[in-house]
Design a protein around this motif. Sequence first.
Motif, short mmCIF file in Angstrom:
data_model
loop_
_atom_site.label_atom_id
_atom_site.label_comp_id
_atom_site.label_asym_id
_atom_site.label_seq_id
_atom_site.Cartn_x
_atom_site.Cartn_y
_atom_site.Cartn_z
N GLU A 1 -26.19 3.71 -23.08
CA GLU A 1 -26.54 4.41 -24.31
C GLU A 1 -25.45 4.21 -25.36
O GLU A 1 -25.73 3.98 -26.55
N ILE A 2 -24.21 4.30 -24.93
CA ILE A 2 -23.09 4.07 -25.84
C ILE A 2 -23.09 2.63 -26.32
O ILE A 2 -22.87 2.34 -27.50
N ALA A 3 -23.32 1.71 -25.39
CA ALA A 3 -23.34 0.28 -25.75
C ALA A 3 -24.37 0.00 -26.83
O ALA A 3 -24.11 -0.75 -27.78
N ASP A 4 -25.55 0.60 -26.71
CA ASP A 4 -26.59 0.41 -27.73
C ASP A 4 -26.11 0.89 -29.09
O ASP A 4 -26.36 0.26 -30.13
N PHE A 5 -25.41 2.02 -29.10
CA PHE A 5 -24.92 2.58 -30.36
C PHE A 5 -23.82 1.70 -30.95
O PHE A 5 -23.75 1.50 -32.17
N VAL A 6 -22.96 1.17 -30.08
CA VAL A 6 -21.90 0.28 -30.54
C VAL A 6 -22.50 -0.98 -31.17
O VAL A 6 -22.06 -1.43 -32.24
N VAL A 7 -23.51 -1.56 -30.51
CA VAL A 7 -24.16 -2.75 -31.05
C VAL A 7 -24.76 -2.44 -32.43
O VAL A 7 -24.68 -3.26 -33.35
N PHE A 8 -25.35 -1.27 -32.57
CA PHE A 8 -25.90 -0.86 -33.87
C PHE A 8 -24.80 -0.83 -34.94
O PHE A 8 -24.98 -1.35 -36.05
N LEU A 9 -23.65 -0.25 -34.61
CA LEU A 9 -22.55 -0.16 -35.59
C LEU A 9 -21.97 -1.53 -35.90
O LEU A 9 -21.49 -1.76 -37.02
N LEU A 10 -22.00 -2.44 -34.94
CA LEU A 10 -21.49 -3.79 -35.18
C LEU A 10 -22.45 -4.62 -36.02
O LEU A 10 -22.03 -5.58 -36.68
N SER A 11 -23.71 -4.26 -36.00
CA SER A 11 -24.73 -5.09 -36.63
C SER A 11 -24.97 -4.70 -38.08
O SER A 11 -24.54 -3.64 -38.55
N ASP A 12 -25.69 -5.55 -38.78
CA ASP A 12 -26.06 -5.26 -40.17
C ASP A 12 -27.01 -4.08 -40.28
O ASP A 12 -27.19 -3.53 -41.37
N ARG A 13 -27.62 -3.68 -39.16
CA ARG A 13 -28.55 -2.56 -39.19
C ARG A 13 -27.86 -1.26 -39.57
O ARG A 13 -28.51 -0.32 -40.03
N SER A 14 -26.54 -1.18 -39.39
CA SER A 14 -25.82 0.04 -39.77
C SER A 14 -25.40 0.02 -41.23
O SER A 14 -24.67 0.91 -41.69
N GLY A 15 -25.85 -0.99 -41.95
CA GLY A 15 -25.71 -1.01 -43.40
C GLY A 15 -24.28 -1.05 -43.89
O GLY A 15 -23.48 -1.87 -43.45
N VAL A 16 -23.96 -0.13 -44.80
CA VAL A 16 -22.65 -0.12 -45.45
C VAL A 16 -21.68 0.87 -44.80
O VAL A 16 -20.57 1.07 -45.30
N VAL A 17 -22.07 1.47 -43.69
CA VAL A 17 -21.27 2.55 -43.09
C VAL A 17 -19.90 2.04 -42.67
O VAL A 17 -19.78 1.08 -41.89
N THR A 18 -18.85 2.69 -43.13
CA THR A 18 -17.50 2.37 -42.71
C THR A 18 -16.63 3.62 -42.82
O THR A 18 -16.91 4.52 -43.62
N GLY A 19 -15.60 3.69 -41.99
CA GLY A 19 -14.70 4.83 -41.99
C GLY A 19 -15.26 6.08 -41.34
O GLY A 19 -14.68 7.16 -41.45
N SER A 20 -16.36 5.94 -40.62
CA SER A 20 -16.99 7.08 -39.97
C SER A 20 -16.48 7.21 -38.53
O SER A 20 -16.41 6.23 -37.80
N VAL A 21 -16.15 8.42 -38.14
CA VAL A 21 -15.86 8.74 -36.75
C VAL A 21 -16.98 9.67 -36.30
O VAL A 21 -17.03 10.83 -36.69
N ILE A 22 -17.88 9.13 -35.51
CA ILE A 22 -19.14 9.79 -35.19
C ILE A 22 -19.04 10.51 -33.84
O ILE A 22 -18.58 9.93 -32.86
N ASP A 23 -19.48 11.77 -33.81
CA ASP A 23 -19.52 12.52 -32.56
C ASP A 23 -20.67 12.02 -31.71
O ASP A 23 -21.85 12.19 -32.08
N TRP A 24 -20.35 11.37 -30.60
CA TRP A 24 -21.37 10.90 -29.67
C TRP A 24 -21.30 11.82 -28.46
O TRP A 24 -20.63 11.53 -27.47
N ASP A 25 -21.97 12.97 -28.58
CA ASP A 25 -21.83 13.98 -27.54
C ASP A 25 -23.01 14.94 -27.63
O ASP A 25 -23.74 14.95 -28.62
#
Length: 205
Positions: free
Chosen positions: A173-197
């Motif tokens: 589940e975490i890996a899927d979220f990481v791939v999303f953040l690495l990909s263009d699908r996460s758009g312009v998001v930067t500097g975010s520390v996201i609670d994954w809990d």
Amino acid sequence: GADARCVPTDVADVAQAQASVAAAVTAFGRVDSLVNAAGLTSRGTLVDTTPELFDEHVAINLRAPFFLMQAAVRDMLRRGSPGTIVNIISSSELGGQPYLAAYVAAKAGLAGLTRNAAHAHRFDRIRINGLDIGWTDTEGEDATQRRFHGAGDGWREEAGRKLPMGRLGQVDEIADFVVFLLSDRSGVVTGSVIDWDQNVFGGLD
């Protein structure tokens, strides 16, 4: 079917950590993404943590990501190309357990570093984000529970019964979220520390 390479690395050694990035550049010509996922979770409170244990946590949980990011960003800047970085942090950086004093100190530093680096390189189009991971079912966590907390074979199920979703988080589940953040699908998001809990920090019953 992809061309993948494994470079055994002791990330506590800055030279080895940066050499792993250099190895990727040598093999593939570039670094587009970096995930800092190595971590140390050995126990120690404020009153019993030794300088040696503190230094181990800083070396692995903070210094290693710093210099791995440095090496990756240098390659991205050299090529004038955008890139993405995801730092695996921990929800404990928000306060954490008393027996994780050195761990919390280092992970809180990594959260700050994530925001600082993202701000510094936003106009280079290098997106840098972090995940504050909660309690997750991993081989390392199993070893930690058995070593430090005397856990038996059924500890996962017992722990899950006390959690809102009835289970621990899963690595895939975490890996899927990481791939999303690495990909263009996460758009312009930067500097975010996201609670994954599954706990809501600041929420009180």
